[in-house]
Design a protein around this motif. Sequence first.
Motif, PDB file in Angstrom:
ATOM      1  N   ASN A 148       0.644  -0.745   0.130  1.00  0.00           N
ATOM      2  CA  ASN A 148       0.249  -0.205  -0.194  1.00  0.00           C
ATOM      3  C   ASN A 148       0.772   1.150   0.116  1.00  0.00           C
ATOM      4  O   ASN A 148       0.294   2.735  -0.613  1.00  0.00           O
ATOM      5  N   ASP A 151       1.839   1.931  -3.596  1.00  0.00           N
ATOM      6  CA  ASP A 151       0.587   2.562  -4.297  1.00  0.00           C
ATOM      7  C   ASP A 151       0.658   3.691  -4.492  1.00  0.00           C
ATOM      8  O   ASP A 151       0.352   4.483  -5.281  1.00  0.00           O
ATOM      9  N   SER A 152       0.636   4.401  -2.785  1.00  0.00           N
ATOM     10  CA  SER A 152       0.429   5.875  -2.416  1.00  0.00           C
ATOM     11  C   SER A 152       2.056   5.772  -2.979  1.00  0.00           C
ATOM     12  O   SER A 152       2.144   7.732  -3.507  1.00  0.00           O
ATOM     13  N   TYR A 153       3.126   6.008  -3.399  1.00  0.00           N
ATOM     14  CA  TYR A 153       4.681   6.890  -3.869  1.00  0.00           C
ATOM     15  C   TYR A 153       4.720   6.328  -4.946  1.00  0.00           C
ATOM     16  O   TYR A 153       4.853   7.704  -5.880  1.00  0.00           O
ATOM     17  N   ARG A 155       1.237   6.271  -7.407  1.00  0.00           N
ATOM     18  CA  ARG A 155       0.452   7.570  -7.206  1.00  0.00           C
ATOM     19  C   ARG A 155       0.485   8.802  -6.921  1.00  0.00           C
ATOM     20  O   ARG A 155       0.523   9.723  -8.069  1.00  0.00           O
ATOM     21  N   MET A 156       2.275   9.188  -5.824  1.00  0.00           N
ATOM     22  CA  MET A 156       2.308  10.587  -5.205  1.00  0.00           C
ATOM     23  C   MET A 156       3.383  11.018  -7.003  1.00  0.00           C
ATOM     24  O   MET A 156       3.494  12.127  -7.571  1.00  0.00           O
ATOM     25  N   THR A 162      -4.272  13.156  -7.744  1.00  0.00           N
ATOM     26  CA  THR A 162      -5.502  12.426  -6.753  1.00  0.00           C
ATOM     27  C   THR A 162      -5.518  13.198  -5.594  1.00  0.00           C
ATOM     28  O   THR A 162      -6.323  12.929  -4.690  1.00  0.00           O
ATOM     29  N   PHE A 163      -3.944  13.610  -4.990  1.00  0.00           N
ATOM     30  CA  PHE A 163      -3.378  14.278  -4.105  1.00  0.00           C
ATOM     31  C   PHE A 163      -4.755  15.461  -3.713  1.00  0.00           C
ATOM     32  O   PHE A 163      -5.102  15.464  -2.763  1.00  0.00           O
ATOM     33  N   GLN A 170      -1.276  18.835  -1.840  1.00  0.00           N
ATOM     34  CA  GLN A 170      -0.790  17.451  -2.390  1.00  0.00           C
ATOM     35  C   GLN A 170       0.307  16.677  -1.112  1.00  0.00           C
ATOM     36  O   GLN A 170       0.372  15.857  -0.472  1.00  0.00           O
ATOM     37  N   TYR A 174      -0.411  13.612   0.951  1.00  0.00           N
ATOM     38  CA  TYR A 174       0.909  11.995   0.906  1.00  0.00           C
ATOM     39  C   TYR A 174       0.794  11.920   2.455  1.00  0.00           C
ATOM     40  O   TYR A 174       1.333  10.787   2.860  1.00  0.00           O
ATOM     41  N   GLU A 177      -1.401  10.208   4.134  1.00  0.00           N
ATOM     42  CA  GLU A 177      -1.422   8.539   4.036  1.00  0.00           C
ATOM     43  C   GLU A 177      -0.845   7.734   4.581  1.00  0.00           C
ATOM     44  O   GLU A 177      -0.968   6.737   5.151  1.00  0.00           O
ATOM     45  N   VAL A 178       0.755   8.412   3.995  1.00  0.00           N
ATOM     46  CA  VAL A 178       1.871   7.839   4.973  1.00  0.00           C
ATOM     47  C   VAL A 178       1.888   7.753   6.205  1.00  0.00           C
ATOM     48  O   VAL A 178       2.062   6.329   6.442  1.00  0.00           O
TER      49      VAL A 178
END
Length: 210
Positions: A148, A151-153, A155-156, A162-163, A170, A174, A177-178
Amino acid sequence: MLSADLTLNPWALALILYVMLAALTALPIFKALSRKIELHPGGPSFDSAAHFSESGRERLQQNYERIRGTLEFWKNKAELYKRMHFYILWWTIPSSVIIPFLAQASTEDAFSKWLITVISGFSAILLAVHRSFKVHENYKSFREGESNFYDSYRRMLDRPATFGKDEETQIAAYFDEVENLRKFVRNAEIDNTPALEQAKSQLKDEASKT
């Protein structure tokens, strides 16, 4: 005389072979305990991300460097519990199938009884370890945490919009989320840590079934 008897006794040979194979196939677990698995995120990181300003790239890269140790810990733990999980499956499932046949084929030979006892006892211990130490749950938690995060990394790096609409939003989203992901894995790790009494209870339950 004893060595000659062992050579001619198929039950004794089967017992020795079983113990040797169980020990040899456990070596990858001990290697996972002592070996540090390196991270391989792959591709450019935040220090060369085109979507952010220089200060934004620096903040993101510093955040990644701070969590690098945690990611290495997750990766090593996921590998350890993965090896434990499959080791236990590989030894308990065949054992549960073969024990009834061994019981039917056993004779008055002491080694035949010892073979059944060792296989049953070892399987009971492995099942107790798997359940009380929540091997599968821990593997799943650490593996999902690592997956996960990346995935976030990614996507950023690839789709920061999207953030949020602007860079500051953003980066803040992020970071949140982390942080939430770290809390999730930490809480899962704590929840999956067995108490001593729980481990003893599981071992007694498995021993009573054999």
